[in-house]
Design a protein around this motif. Structure first.
Motif, PDB file in Angstrom:
ATOM      1  N   GLU A   1      34.258  31.441  52.366  1.00 30.31           N
ATOM      2  CA  GLU A   1      33.746  30.456  53.318  1.00 30.31           C
ATOM      3  C   GLU A   1      34.588  30.481  54.581  1.00 30.31           C
ATOM      4  O   GLU A   1      34.097  30.282  55.680  1.00 30.31           O
ATOM      5  CB  GLU A   1      33.780  29.054  52.712  1.00 30.31           C
ATOM      6  N   LYS A   2      35.900  30.675  54.394  1.00 30.48           N
ATOM      7  CA  LYS A   2      36.800  30.750  55.553  1.00 30.48           C
ATOM      8  C   LYS A   2      38.103  31.408  55.129  1.00 30.48           C
ATOM      9  O   LYS A   2      38.397  31.509  53.934  1.00 30.48           O
ATOM     10  CB  LYS A   2      37.066  29.352  56.116  1.00 30.48           C
ATOM     11  N   GLU A   3      38.851  31.838  56.125  1.00 28.10           N
ATOM     12  CA  GLU A   3      40.169  32.396  55.838  1.00 28.10           C
ATOM     13  C   GLU A   3      41.040  32.323  57.085  1.00 28.10           C
ATOM     14  O   GLU A   3      40.538  32.290  58.216  1.00 28.10           O
ATOM     15  CB  GLU A   3      40.053  33.836  55.351  1.00 28.10           C
ATOM     16  N   SER A   4      42.361  32.309  56.872  1.00 26.80           N
ATOM     17  CA  SER A   4      43.300  32.371  57.987  1.00 26.80           C
ATOM     18  C   SER A   4      43.555  33.828  58.320  1.00 26.80           C
ATOM     19  O   SER A   4      43.679  34.658  57.416  1.00 26.80           O
ATOM     20  CB  SER A   4      44.629  31.726  57.594  1.00 26.80           C
ATOM     21  N   VAL A   5      43.588  34.118  59.597  1.00 26.87           N
ATOM     22  CA  VAL A   5      43.812  35.499  60.029  1.00 26.87           C
ATOM     23  C   VAL A   5      44.927  35.508  61.068  1.00 26.87           C
ATOM     24  O   VAL A   5      44.921  34.710  62.010  1.00 26.87           O
ATOM     25  CB  VAL A   5      42.520  36.094  60.654  1.00 26.87           C
ATOM     26  N   GLU A   6      45.883  36.406  60.850  1.00 28.44           N
ATOM     27  CA  GLU A   6      46.972  36.545  61.817  1.00 28.44           C
ATOM     28  C   GLU A   6      46.550  37.584  62.851  1.00 28.44           C
ATOM     29  O   GLU A   6      46.123  38.690  62.487  1.00 28.44           O
ATOM     30  CB  GLU A   6      48.236  37.009  61.079  1.00 28.44           C
ATOM     31  N   ILE A   7      46.642  37.228  64.108  1.00 27.97           N
ATOM     32  CA  ILE A   7      46.143  38.137  65.152  1.00 27.97           C
ATOM     33  C   ILE A   7      47.162  38.245  66.282  1.00 27.97           C
ATOM     34  O   ILE A   7      48.026  37.381  66.439  1.00 27.97           O
ATOM     35  CB  ILE A   7      44.795  37.639  65.734  1.00 27.97           C
ATOM     36  N   ALA A   8      47.059  39.319  67.064  1.00 26.51           N
ATOM     37  CA  ALA A   8      47.931  39.491  68.226  1.00 26.51           C
ATOM     38  C   ALA A   8      47.540  38.473  69.296  1.00 26.51           C
ATOM     39  O   ALA A   8      46.362  38.101  69.390  1.00 26.51           O
ATOM     40  CB  ALA A   8      47.776  40.903  68.767  1.00 26.51           C
ATOM     41  N   ILE A   9      48.531  38.022  70.066  1.00 28.19           N
ATOM     42  CA  ILE A   9      48.176  37.100  71.150  1.00 28.19           C
ATOM     43  C   ILE A   9      47.244  37.827  72.126  1.00 28.19           C
ATOM     44  O   ILE A   9      47.251  39.047  72.214  1.00 28.19           O
ATOM     45  CB  ILE A   9      49.414  36.532  71.908  1.00 28.19           C
ATOM     46  N   GLU A  10      46.449  37.051  72.806  1.00 24.92           N
ATOM     47  CA  GLU A  10      45.452  37.534  73.770  1.00 24.92           C
ATOM     48  C   GLU A  10      44.276  38.257  73.091  1.00 24.92           C
ATOM     49  O   GLU A  10      43.482  38.912  73.751  1.00 24.92           O
ATOM     50  CB  GLU A  10      46.073  38.435  74.843  1.00 24.92           C
ATOM     51  N   SER A  11      44.172  38.138  71.769  1.00 27.58           N
ATOM     52  CA  SER A  11      43.016  38.752  71.090  1.00 27.58           C
ATOM     53  C   SER A  11      41.750  37.981  71.430  1.00 27.58           C
ATOM     54  O   SER A  11      41.791  36.778  71.696  1.00 27.58           O
ATOM     55  CB  SER A  11      43.190  38.715  69.569  1.00 27.58           C
ATOM     56  N   THR A  12      40.631  38.693  71.358  1.00 23.56           N
ATOM     57  CA  THR A  12      39.320  38.071  71.608  1.00 23.56           C
ATOM     58  C   THR A  12      38.492  38.153  70.316  1.00 23.56           C
ATOM     59  O   THR A  12      38.817  38.933  69.410  1.00 23.56           O
ATOM     60  CB  THR A  12      38.564  38.828  72.711  1.00 23.56           C
ATOM     61  N   PRO A  13      37.372  37.397  70.230  1.00 21.75           N
ATOM     62  CA  PRO A  13      36.500  37.525  69.054  1.00 21.75           C
ATOM     63  C   PRO A  13      36.079  38.975  68.809  1.00 21.75           C
ATOM     64  O   PRO A  13      35.934  39.402  67.663  1.00 21.75           O
ATOM     65  CB  PRO A  13      35.306  36.638  69.419  1.00 21.75           C
ATOM     66  N   LYS A  14      35.909  39.728  69.892  1.00 22.25           N
ATOM     67  CA  LYS A  14      35.527  41.134  69.765  1.00 22.25           C
ATOM     68  C   LYS A  14      36.589  41.915  68.972  1.00 22.25           C
ATOM     69  O   LYS A  14      36.271  42.693  68.072  1.00 22.25           O
ATOM     70  CB  LYS A  14      35.394  41.721  71.187  1.00 22.25           C
ATOM     71  N   ASP A  15      37.872  41.658  69.310  1.00 18.28           N
ATOM     72  CA  ASP A  15      38.975  42.321  68.586  1.00 18.28           C
ATOM     73  C   ASP A  15      38.974  41.919  67.113  1.00 18.28           C
ATOM     74  O   ASP A  15      39.181  42.748  66.227  1.00 18.28           O
ATOM     75  CB  ASP A  15      40.338  41.917  69.193  1.00 18.28           C
ATOM     76  N   ILE A  16      38.763  40.627  66.880  1.00 20.78           N
ATOM     77  CA  ILE A  16      38.836  40.116  65.505  1.00 20.78           C
ATOM     78  C   ILE A  16      37.692  40.687  64.664  1.00 20.78           C
ATOM     79  O   ILE A  16      37.876  41.053  63.500  1.00 20.78           O
ATOM     80  CB  ILE A  16      38.748  38.553  65.467  1.00 20.78           C
ATOM     81  N   TYR A  17      36.521  40.768  65.270  1.00 21.47           N
ATOM     82  CA  TYR A  17      35.368  41.289  64.525  1.00 21.47           C
ATOM     83  C   TYR A  17      35.633  42.731  64.087  1.00 21.47           C
ATOM     84  O   TYR A  17      35.328  43.124  62.960  1.00 21.47           O
ATOM     85  CB  TYR A  17      34.094  41.202  65.362  1.00 21.47           C
ATOM     86  N   LYS A  18      36.239  43.493  65.016  1.00 26.62           N
ATOM     87  CA  LYS A  18      36.570  44.894  64.716  1.00 26.62           C
ATOM     88  C   LYS A  18      37.551  44.964  63.540  1.00 26.62           C
ATOM     89  O   LYS A  18      37.384  45.751  62.607  1.00 26.62           O
ATOM     90  CB  LYS A  18      37.196  45.506  65.973  1.00 26.62           C
ATOM     91  N   GLN A  19      38.538  44.074  63.600  1.00 28.51           N
ATOM     92  CA  GLN A  19      39.563  43.999  62.555  1.00 28.51           C
ATOM     93  C   GLN A  19      38.928  43.632  61.198  1.00 28.51           C
ATOM     94  O   GLN A  19      39.223  44.246  60.171  1.00 28.51           O
ATOM     95  CB  GLN A  19      40.547  42.901  62.996  1.00 28.51           C
ATOM     96  N   LEU A  20      38.024  42.665  61.215  1.00 29.18           N
ATOM     97  CA  LEU A  20      37.376  42.206  59.972  1.00 29.18           C
ATOM     98  C   LEU A  20      36.379  43.247  59.454  1.00 29.18           C
ATOM     99  O   LEU A  20      36.217  43.417  58.252  1.00 29.18           O
ATOM    100  CB  LEU A  20      36.658  40.876  60.209  1.00 29.18           C
ATOM    101  N   ASN A  21      35.766  43.931  60.391  1.00 30.71           N
ATOM    102  CA  ASN A  21      34.802  44.967  60.033  1.00 30.71           C
ATOM    103  C   ASN A  21      35.459  46.060  59.189  1.00 30.71           C
ATOM    104  O   ASN A  21      34.866  46.574  58.238  1.00 30.71           O
ATOM    105  CB  ASN A  21      34.230  45.559  61.325  1.00 30.71           C
ATOM    106  N   GLU A  22      36.720  46.374  59.533  1.00 28.50           N
ATOM    107  CA  GLU A  22      37.446  47.406  58.773  1.00 28.50           C
ATOM    108  C   GLU A  22      37.704  46.954  57.337  1.00 28.50           C
ATOM    109  O   GLU A  22      37.749  47.758  56.420  1.00 28.50           O
ATOM    110  CB  GLU A  22      38.765  47.746  59.478  1.00 28.50           C
ATOM    111  N   ILE A  23      37.869  45.649  57.156  1.00 28.34           N
ATOM    112  CA  ILE A  23      38.144  45.137  55.804  1.00 28.34           C
ATOM    113  C   ILE A  23      36.843  44.973  55.004  1.00 28.34           C
ATOM    114  O   ILE A  23      36.761  45.361  53.849  1.00 28.34           O
ATOM    115  CB  ILE A  23      38.861  43.766  55.883  1.00 28.34           C
ATOM    116  N   TYR A  24      35.832  44.368  55.630  1.00 27.96           N
ATOM    117  CA  TYR A  24      34.646  43.940  54.873  1.00 27.96           C
ATOM    118  C   TYR A  24      33.395  44.797  55.084  1.00 27.96           C
ATOM    119  O   TYR A  24      32.388  44.572  54.429  1.00 27.96           O
ATOM    120  CB  TYR A  24      34.299  42.489  55.238  1.00 27.96           C
ATOM    121  N   GLY A  25      33.449  45.706  56.046  1.00 25.79           N
ATOM    122  CA  GLY A  25      32.235  46.480  56.334  1.00 25.79           C
ATOM    123  C   GLY A  25      31.110  45.605  56.848  1.00 25.79           C
ATOM    124  O   GLY A  25      29.996  45.624  56.327  1.00 25.79           O
ATOM    125  N   LEU A  26      31.403  44.798  57.860  1.00 26.02           N
ATOM    126  CA  LEU A  26      30.394  43.919  58.460  1.00 26.02           C
ATOM    127  C   LEU A  26      29.405  44.767  59.269  1.00 26.02           C
ATOM    128  O   LEU A  26      29.713  45.908  59.601  1.00 26.02           O
ATOM    129  CB  LEU A  26      31.084  42.881  59.357  1.00 26.02           C
TER     130      LEU A  26
END
Lengths: 83, 137
Positions: free
Chosen positions: A22-47
């Motif tokens: 349902e949700k999770e905490s994610v550690e990200i680099a400062i100045e990251s954007t949703p675009k960066d995060i989606y890419k990061q999550l895509n590598e884990i979950y195959g979105l």
């Protein structure tokens, strides 16, 4: 070491099924954007690769290019199908 | 007022009293779970909702309807969770002085809710399979 911040990502519909969360905490680099995060999550979950998703940050619609802040709540919103 | 509920929507229990003696029209739209879609037999539906944003966006739509049409009051409630065939998924009610504004505002509200409010529908089929519906995007 790069400075990081922590955000919470909430999942709905197909994305909740794919991540099995349902949700999770994610550690990200400062100045990251949703675009960066989606890419990061895509590598884990195959979105989905070419997602037709909207973005909400802290319960307001936002842009894929918004700069995320510490403790932000981020939601990727699939095309809605209510009614 | 825009509400989200996990409880069964009972239209007869929703406040239908006219808000003032100037009201001459009441329009209601009710979306009901049906047993088929695109040739598949549907057993039940499951709605998931991003509630904080849904209430914000839904309330905005009702406000727009009040600004756009000459209406006295608008109300909408949307169900979440697992719904059986025949249950009410969404209920819209508008009060106005005249029928044109009443009908048009009711139509505007349900159309915008379906386009904009972050709620998602999963169909659970008789075959045992299930699928999230693909939105217009």
């Amino acid at each position: 070491m790069h400075q990081t911040i922590e955000i919470t990502v909430h999942y709905f519909a197909k994305l909740r099924d794919l991540t099995n969360k349902e949700k999770e905490s994610v550690e990200i680099a400062i100045e990251s954007t949703p675009k960066d995060i989606y890419k990061q999550l895509n590598e884990i979950y195959g979105l989905p690769d070419n997602p037709n998703l909207k973005i909400a940050i802290n319960d307001s619609f936002a842009s894929w290019e918004s700069e995320l802040q510490d403790k932000d709540k981020l939601v990727f919103i699939p095309p809605v199908t209510g009614g | 007022m825009f509400l989200i509920t996990e409880e069964i929507i009972l239209p007869n229990n929703i406040e239908l009293k006219f808000p003032s003696s100037k009201v001459g029209a009441k329009s209601i739209f009710e979306g009901i779970v049906r047993d088929n879609n695109l040739g598949k037999s549907v057993k039940k539906l499951e709605y998931q909702c991003y509630e904080e944003l849904a209430i914000k966006e839904g309330s905005m739509i009702l406000k727009e309807a009040v600004q756009k049409y000459k209406i006295d009051d608008a109300f909408c409630i949307h169900r979440t969770g697992k719904l059986e065939i025949g249950e009410t998924a969404v209920f819209v009610r508008v009060f106005a002085a005249h029928r044109d504004d009443s009908f048009q505002a009711c139509r505007y509200i349900i159309d915008e809710v379906k386009k904009r409010v972050p709620i998602w529908k999963k169909e659970i089929y008789e075959s045992g399979e299930s699928d999230w519906l693909k939105g217009a995007g």
